[in-house]
Design a protein around this motif. Structure first.
Motif, PDB file in Angstrom:
ATOM      1  N   ALA A  44       0.832  -1.201   0.000  1.00  0.00           N
ATOM      2  CA  ALA A  44       0.000   0.000   0.000  1.00  0.00           C
ATOM      3  C   ALA A  44       0.872   1.259   0.000  1.00  0.00           C
ATOM      4  CB  ALA A  44      -0.932  -0.019   1.217  1.00  0.00           C
ATOM      5  N   GLN A  45       2.087   1.127   0.561  1.00  0.00           N
ATOM      6  CA  GLN A  45       3.004   2.268   0.628  1.00  0.00           C
ATOM      7  C   GLN A  45       3.989   2.241  -0.544  1.00  0.00           C
ATOM      8  OE1 GLN A  45       2.576   4.593   2.959  1.00  0.00           O
ATOM      9  NE2 GLN A  45       0.881   3.336   3.729  1.00  0.00           N
ATOM     10  N   PRO A  46       4.327   3.426  -1.077  1.00  0.00           N
ATOM     11  CA  PRO A  46       5.339   3.447  -2.144  1.00  0.00           C
ATOM     12  C   PRO A  46       6.715   3.061  -1.603  1.00  0.00           C
ATOM     13  CG  PRO A  46       4.763   5.686  -1.467  1.00  0.00           C
ATOM     14  CD  PRO A  46       3.845   4.759  -0.716  1.00  0.00           C
ATOM     15  N   GLY A  47       7.587   2.666  -2.506  1.00  0.00           N
ATOM     16  CA  GLY A  47       8.940   2.278  -2.116  1.00  0.00           C
ATOM     17  C   GLY A  47       9.689   1.784  -3.328  1.00  0.00           C
ATOM     18  N   ALA A  48      10.742   1.019  -3.076  1.00  0.00           N
ATOM     19  CA  ALA A  48      11.588   0.528  -4.173  1.00  0.00           C
ATOM     20  C   ALA A  48      10.859  -0.530  -4.997  1.00  0.00           C
ATOM     21  CB  ALA A  48      12.870  -0.063  -3.599  1.00  0.00           C
ATOM     22  N   THR A  49      11.211  -0.599  -6.277  1.00  0.00           N
ATOM     23  CA  THR A  49      10.705  -1.662  -7.145  1.00  0.00           C
ATOM     24  C   THR A  49      11.834  -2.636  -7.449  1.00  0.00           C
ATOM     25  OG1 THR A  49       8.990  -0.312  -8.168  1.00  0.00           O
ATOM     26  CG2 THR A  49       9.783  -2.201  -9.439  1.00  0.00           C
ATOM     27  N   ILE A  50      11.576  -3.894  -7.124  1.00  0.00           N
ATOM     28  CA  ILE A  50      12.555  -4.954  -7.387  1.00  0.00           C
ATOM     29  C   ILE A  50      12.017  -5.831  -8.502  1.00  0.00           C
ATOM     30  CG2 ILE A  50      13.628  -7.022  -6.405  1.00  0.00           C
ATOM     31  CD1 ILE A  50      13.730  -5.427  -3.768  1.00  0.00           C
ATOM     32  N   VAL A  51      12.850  -6.044  -9.511  1.00  0.00           N
ATOM     33  CA  VAL A  51      12.486  -6.884 -10.646  1.00  0.00           C
ATOM     34  C   VAL A  51      13.359  -8.131 -10.620  1.00  0.00           C
ATOM     35  CG1 VAL A  51      12.611  -7.059 -13.166  1.00  0.00           C
ATOM     36  CG2 VAL A  51      11.674  -4.989 -12.104  1.00  0.00           C
ATOM     37  N   ALA A 137      12.038  -0.205 -12.508  1.00  0.00           N
ATOM     38  CA  ALA A 137      12.838  -0.890 -11.483  1.00  0.00           C
ATOM     39  C   ALA A 137      13.823   0.028 -10.776  1.00  0.00           C
ATOM     40  CB  ALA A 137      13.621  -2.031 -12.135  1.00  0.00           C
ATOM     41  N   ASP A 138      14.108  -0.291  -9.528  1.00  0.00           N
ATOM     42  CA  ASP A 138      15.286   0.229  -8.843  1.00  0.00           C
ATOM     43  C   ASP A 138      16.380  -0.831  -8.814  1.00  0.00           C
ATOM     44  OD1 ASP A 138      14.302   2.877  -7.740  1.00  0.00           O
ATOM     45  OD2 ASP A 138      12.740   1.505  -7.039  1.00  0.00           O
ATOM     46  N   VAL A 139      15.956  -2.080  -8.692  1.00  0.00           N
ATOM     47  CA  VAL A 139      16.888  -3.208  -8.625  1.00  0.00           C
ATOM     48  C   VAL A 139      16.449  -4.236  -9.667  1.00  0.00           C
ATOM     49  CG1 VAL A 139      17.867  -5.020  -7.165  1.00  0.00           C
ATOM     50  CG2 VAL A 139      17.129  -2.848  -6.140  1.00  0.00           C
ATOM     51  N   VAL A 140      17.410  -4.737 -10.451  1.00  0.00           N
ATOM     52  CA  VAL A 140      17.111  -5.747 -11.465  1.00  0.00           C
ATOM     53  C   VAL A 140      17.986  -6.978 -11.202  1.00  0.00           C
ATOM     54  CG1 VAL A 140      17.178  -6.317 -13.927  1.00  0.00           C
ATOM     55  CG2 VAL A 140      16.463  -4.031 -13.191  1.00  0.00           C
ATOM     56  N   ILE A 141      17.324  -8.128 -11.060  1.00  0.00           N
ATOM     57  CA  ILE A 141      18.021  -9.395 -10.800  1.00  0.00           C
ATOM     58  C   ILE A 141      17.703 -10.333 -11.958  1.00  0.00           C
ATOM     59  CG2 ILE A 141      18.258 -11.332  -9.203  1.00  0.00           C
ATOM     60  CD1 ILE A 141      16.885  -9.347  -7.095  1.00  0.00           C
ATOM     61  N   ASP A 142      18.736 -10.708 -12.716  1.00  0.00           N
ATOM     62  CA  ASP A 142      18.547 -11.583 -13.876  1.00  0.00           C
ATOM     63  C   ASP A 142      19.215 -12.918 -13.558  1.00  0.00           C
ATOM     64  OD1 ASP A 142      17.814 -12.393 -16.428  1.00  0.00           O
ATOM     65  OD2 ASP A 142      19.601 -11.553 -17.372  1.00  0.00           O
ATOM     66  N   LEU A 143      18.391 -13.944 -13.341  1.00  0.00           N
ATOM     67  CA  LEU A 143      18.893 -15.223 -12.822  1.00  0.00           C
ATOM     68  C   LEU A 143      19.228 -16.186 -13.952  1.00  0.00           C
ATOM     69  CD1 LEU A 143      16.442 -15.551  -9.811  1.00  0.00           C
ATOM     70  CD2 LEU A 143      18.874 -14.962  -9.719  1.00  0.00           C
ATOM     71  N   HIS A 144      20.530 -16.460 -14.097  1.00  0.00           N
ATOM     72  CA  HIS A 144      21.018 -17.375 -15.122  1.00  0.00           C
ATOM     73  C   HIS A 144      21.655 -18.606 -14.498  1.00  0.00           C
ATOM     74  CE1 HIS A 144      20.916 -14.828 -18.864  1.00  0.00           C
ATOM     75  NE2 HIS A 144      20.654 -13.923 -17.936  1.00  0.00           N
ATOM     76  N   ALA A 145      22.034 -19.542 -15.386  1.00  0.00           N
ATOM     77  CA  ALA A 145      22.841 -20.694 -15.006  1.00  0.00           C
ATOM     78  C   ALA A 145      23.758 -20.991 -16.186  1.00  0.00           C
ATOM     79  CB  ALA A 145      21.949 -21.891 -14.685  1.00  0.00           C
ATOM     80  N   GLY A 146      24.583 -22.031 -16.051  1.00  0.00           N
ATOM     81  CA  GLY A 146      25.538 -22.333 -17.111  1.00  0.00           C
ATOM     82  C   GLY A 146      24.906 -22.900 -18.373  1.00  0.00           C
ATOM     83  N   GLY A 147      23.646 -23.299 -18.306  1.00  0.00           N
ATOM     84  CA  GLY A 147      23.019 -23.917 -19.474  1.00  0.00           C
ATOM     85  C   GLY A 147      23.701 -25.234 -19.795  1.00  0.00           C
ATOM     86  N   ALA A 148      23.531 -25.683 -21.026  1.00  0.00           N
ATOM     87  CA  ALA A 148      24.100 -26.973 -21.398  1.00  0.00           C
ATOM     88  C   ALA A 148      25.613 -26.888 -21.617  1.00  0.00           C
ATOM     89  CB  ALA A 148      23.412 -27.484 -22.659  1.00  0.00           C
ATOM     90  N   GLY A 149      26.122 -25.694 -21.883  1.00  0.00           N
ATOM     91  CA  GLY A 149      27.483 -25.567 -22.388  1.00  0.00           C
ATOM     92  C   GLY A 149      28.600 -25.538 -21.363  1.00  0.00           C
ATOM     93  N   PHE A 150      28.341 -24.963 -20.200  1.00  0.00           N
ATOM     94  CA  PHE A 150      29.409 -24.741 -19.236  1.00  0.00           C
ATOM     95  C   PHE A 150      29.079 -25.314 -17.861  1.00  0.00           C
ATOM     96  CE2 PHE A 150      30.330 -21.380 -22.291  1.00  0.00           C
ATOM     97  CZ  PHE A 150      31.700 -21.554 -22.456  1.00  0.00           C
TER      98      PHE A 150
END
Ligand SMILES: [Zn+2]
Length: 336
Positions: A44-51, A137-150
């Motif tokens: 209900a209160q404004p604040g940071a946006t985390i993506v 956004a204020d904070v952007v978190i992009d969650l990766h992994a090594g995939g098939a290659g690494f």
């Protein structure tokens, strides 16, 4: 129940409470729609946006699973301020095909940012993310992994930045995930990265490598889910103490740097690679770390590949078949 589809201009970004969407993006060659899942929760209160975003590449699973768990288990009433935006799977066609890039247009989502509103489907999804999600956004978190290659050390990561205040913010936010390593890497790896775009827009931007081998790493899932919650605590969305996610018995979280792409260890010849040191090992400059075998010349010794500096083995080529010029290992030195 998620509404069937919601036009992108009808997403409610501001109302208190939590809600799920399926956003339609028209296929390039038919009338069908790709549905990109989106979750928005507001206090209900404004604040940071985390993506938080998973599935930017389609064969990486800790982000999607951890984020799906997160939004199913999160009671939006816990939010005291700000907003959480989650896209558990961004490149839906690639995810469905269990491939790094989209089978529809051949594009790697993490090379097309900021995207193009009149481009191919991958470019159009990226443009939506840039204009409607990253912009909020204020904070952007992009969650990766090594995939098939690494095969890759499980770590949070961020680009080297010169401004000390930004560096400290990136560093502290990354450490909250509890991963054994935090990797500082180069922005020069490629153009069109989601994190590069977010960083240019001035956001606190964090990436990760939470598993490898197109599998689902148990700790990786825990770090994805628990780490985002810790970031929500840090930026005032949740009025709760941090949860310590560092594995039991670990002496310290290590901050390591591999910012010079010319120092990534590449194969001098093609062949079958054989690692000589395990992932996470500390190696010295000049030490043999891998070798490449030519099975058309079984009488010949393999070609040795040497470490070009002291540091920790962060990443190695997972598939044995190796072509000349491919990265076989990344060695990162401890900093900070
Ligand atoms: Zn990835």
């Amino acid at each position: 129940m998620i509404p069937d589809i919601t036009p992108v201009n009808q997403v409610d970004w501001d109302r208190a409470g939590g809600r799920w969407y399926h956003l339609p993006f028209t296929y390039d060659h038919t009338w069908g729609r790709v549905r990109v899942p989106l979750y928005v929760a507001c206090a209900a209160q404004p604040g940071a946006t985390i993506v938080a975003i998973g599935g930017t590449h389609g064969d990486e699973y800790e982000g999607p699973v951890g984020l799906k768990n997160l939004i199913r288990e999160l009671d939006p009433a816990r939010l005291v301020a700000g907003r959480l935006i989650v896209i558990p799977v961004l490149n839906v066609p690639a995810f469905r095909a269990a491939r790094r890039g989209s089978p529809l247009d051949g594009e790697n989502m993490n090379r097309v940012f900021p995207g193009d509103a009149s481009g191919t489907i991958t470019q159009r999804i990226a443009r939506f993310v840039t204009d409607e999600v990253l912009a909020r956004a204020d904070v952007v978190i992009d969650l990766h992994a090594g995939g098939a290659g690494f095969e890759i050390i499980r770590c949070m990561s961020f680009h080297q930045v010169d401004d000390p205040a930004r560096y400290a913010e990136f560093r502290e936010t990354s450490l909250l995930f509890g991963t054994p390593f935090v990797l500082i890497y180069t922005g020069g790896m490629g153009t069109g990265l989601l994190t590069g775009e977010a960083e240019t827009m001035g956001k606190i931007t964090i990436g990760s490598e939470l598993g490898f081998g197109a599998s689902t790493d148990r700790d990786g899932v825990r770090w994805a889910q628990g780490g985002v919650l810790n970031v929500m605590r840090r930026f005032g969305l949740l009025a709760e103490p941090f949860v310590d996610l560092v594995p039991e018995g670990l002496d310290r979280q290590r901050i390591v740097s591999a910012t010079d792409i010319d120092r990534y260890v590449t194969a001098s010849v093609s062949g079958i690679s054989e690692p000589l040191v395990p992932l996470g090992a500390f190696v010295r400059s000049g030490q043999p770390v891998a070798r490449i075998h030519d099975f058309e010349r079984i009488d010949e010794p393999p070609v040795e590949i040497l470490a070009d500096g002291d540091g920790y083995v962060m990443c190695r080529k997972f598939r044995a078949a190796t072509e000349q010029g491919e990265v076989v290992m990344v060695i990162a030195e401890e900093v900070d």
